[in-house]
Design a protein around this motif. Structure first.
Motif, short mmCIF file in Angstrom:
data_model
loop_
_atom_site.label_atom_id
_atom_site.label_comp_id
_atom_site.label_asym_id
_atom_site.label_seq_id
_atom_site.Cartn_x
_atom_site.Cartn_y
_atom_site.Cartn_z
N ALA A 92 -40.23 86.07 3.47
CA ALA A 92 -41.53 85.86 4.49
C ALA A 92 -41.16 85.63 5.91
CB ALA A 92 -43.15 85.15 4.09
N VAL A 93 -41.70 84.82 7.08
CA VAL A 93 -41.61 84.25 7.97
C VAL A 93 -41.81 82.92 8.08
CG1 VAL A 93 -41.41 83.94 11.01
CG2 VAL A 93 -42.21 86.35 9.62
N TYR A 94 -41.22 82.07 7.62
CA TYR A 94 -41.66 80.29 7.69
C TYR A 94 -41.51 79.59 8.92
CZ TYR A 94 -41.04 81.38 2.71
OH TYR A 94 -40.76 81.75 1.83
N TYR A 95 -42.87 79.25 8.87
CA TYR A 95 -43.68 78.46 10.36
C TYR A 95 -43.46 76.27 10.28
CZ TYR A 95 -45.16 83.13 11.88
OH TYR A 95 -44.72 84.32 12.08
N CYS A 96 -42.82 76.10 11.22
CA CYS A 96 -43.40 74.74 11.02
C CYS A 96 -44.70 74.15 11.91
CB CYS A 96 -41.87 74.19 11.29
SG CYS A 96 -41.81 71.86 12.01
N ALA A 97 -44.77 73.80 11.12
CA ALA A 97 -46.66 72.89 12.36
C ALA A 97 -46.81 71.62 12.25
CB ALA A 97 -47.80 74.05 11.44
N ALA A 98 -47.32 71.11 12.97
CA ALA A 98 -48.03 69.40 13.45
C ALA A 98 -49.32 69.84 13.56
CB ALA A 98 -47.01 68.65 14.44
N GLN A 99 -49.49 68.31 12.30
CA GLN A 99 -50.82 67.98 12.79
C GLN A 99 -51.47 66.28 13.04
OE1 GLN A 99 -52.85 68.32 8.41
NE2 GLN A 99 -55.00 68.53 9.09
N TYR A 100 -51.54 66.10 14.11
CA TYR A 100 -51.68 65.22 14.39
C TYR A 100 -52.95 64.26 13.27
CZ TYR A 100 -53.38 61.05 17.37
OH TYR A 100 -53.76 59.97 18.05
N LEU A 101 -52.68 62.59 13.29
CA LEU A 101 -53.54 62.40 12.55
C LEU A 101 -54.64 62.17 11.71
CD1 LEU A 101 -55.00 59.31 13.68
CD2 LEU A 101 -51.90 58.80 13.54
N THR A 102 -55.40 62.31 12.80
CA THR A 102 -56.90 62.28 13.22
C THR A 102 -57.61 63.65 13.45
OG1 THR A 102 -57.19 62.25 15.80
CG2 THR A 102 -57.07 60.10 14.51
N SER A 103 -56.79 64.92 13.51
CA SER A 103 -57.13 66.50 13.31
C SER A 103 -57.22 67.08 12.05
CB SER A 103 -55.78 67.24 13.70
OG SER A 103 -56.09 68.41 14.28
N SER A 104 -58.21 68.17 11.40
CA SER A 104 -58.66 68.81 10.92
C SER A 104 -57.55 69.67 10.62
CB SER A 104 -60.10 69.04 10.99
OG SER A 104 -59.99 69.67 11.76
N ARG A 105 -56.93 70.18 11.24
CA ARG A 105 -56.27 71.19 11.28
C ARG A 105 -55.17 70.97 11.56
NH1 ARG A 105 -55.86 73.82 16.59
NH2 ARG A 105 -57.19 72.51 17.80
N TYR A 106 -53.82 72.22 11.65
CA TYR A 106 -52.16 71.87 12.67
C TYR A 106 -52.57 71.74 13.51
CZ TYR A 106 -50.25 70.46 8.18
OH TYR A 106 -49.98 69.99 7.35
N ASP A 107 -52.11 71.59 15.00
CA ASP A 107 -52.16 71.11 16.25
C ASP A 107 -51.51 72.47 16.83
OD1 ASP A 107 -53.33 68.65 15.37
OD2 ASP A 107 -54.83 69.33 16.76
N TYR A 108 -50.20 72.29 16.56
CA TYR A 108 -49.38 72.71 17.02
C TYR A 108 -48.26 73.71 15.78
CZ TYR A 108 -50.20 69.30 20.56
OH TYR A 108 -50.54 68.56 21.50
N TRP A 109 -48.05 75.04 16.22
CA TRP A 109 -46.94 75.90 15.67
C TRP A 109 -45.40 76.19 15.76
CZ3 TRP A 109 -48.52 77.12 10.59
CH2 TRP A 109 -50.04 76.96 10.46
N GLY A 110 -44.41 76.36 15.55
CA GLY A 110 -43.30 76.48 15.99
C GLY A 110 -43.46 78.34 15.92
N LYS A 111 -43.00 79.60 15.59
CA LYS A 111 -42.38 80.91 16.18
C LYS A 111 -42.46 80.87 15.33
CE LYS A 111 -42.05 80.77 21.40
NZ LYS A 111 -41.28 81.77 22.84
N GLY A 112 -41.80 80.46 14.41
CA GLY A 112 -41.02 81.52 12.93
C GLY A 112 -39.88 81.50 13.05
N THR A 113 -39.37 81.66 11.32
CA THR A 113 -37.95 82.10 11.09
C THR A 113 -37.64 83.14 9.89
OG1 THR A 113 -35.90 81.11 11.22
CG2 THR A 113 -37.11 80.27 10.40
#
Length: 119
Positions: A92-113
């Motif tokens: 698969a393509v693997y993505y890294c993501a960041a979720q702010y502590l008060t957010s209900s979703r992941y806010d930022y995503w990488g482009k994948g590897t």
């Protein structure tokens, strides 16, 4: 400006290992949970693993438990995904993501590897 950059993907034979890295910049890392996701063409993106920056338990998808381990290096603002016992279905393509502590979703995503596991 937040930036997430994944690296470490490649081609490996079944049973082999890979270590993915995610370099994070532009965010206060202690306030984010970092996640790993993967996606195969034609399928929905699926959760793989997550690790809170500020401490706490890591979480894994059932399909990778016991084979994958996520960790972090706060000093380097980096997150890692150690993948052992790889299977062709891990391709698969693997993505890294960041979720702010008060957010209900992941806010930022990488482009994948891309990770490809041959049988």
């Amino acid at each position: 400006q937040v930036q997430l950059v994944e690296s470490g993907g490649g081609l490996v034979q079944a049973g082999g290992s890979l270590r993915l890295s995610c370099a994070a910049s532009g965010l206060m890392s202690s306030r984010y949970t970092m996640g790993w996701f993967r996606q195969v063409p034609g399928k929905e993106r699926e959760f793989v693993a997550a690790i809170p920056w500020g401490g706490g338990s890591t979480r894994y998808a059932d399909s990778v438990k016991g084979r994958f381990t996520t960790s972090r290096d706060n000093a380097k603002n980096a997150v890692y995904l150690q993948m052992n016992g790889l299977k062709p279905e891990d391709t698969a393509v693997y993505y890294c993501a960041a979720q702010y502590l008060t957010s209900s979703r992941y806010d930022y995503w990488g482009k994948g590897t891309q990770v490809t596991v041959s049988s």
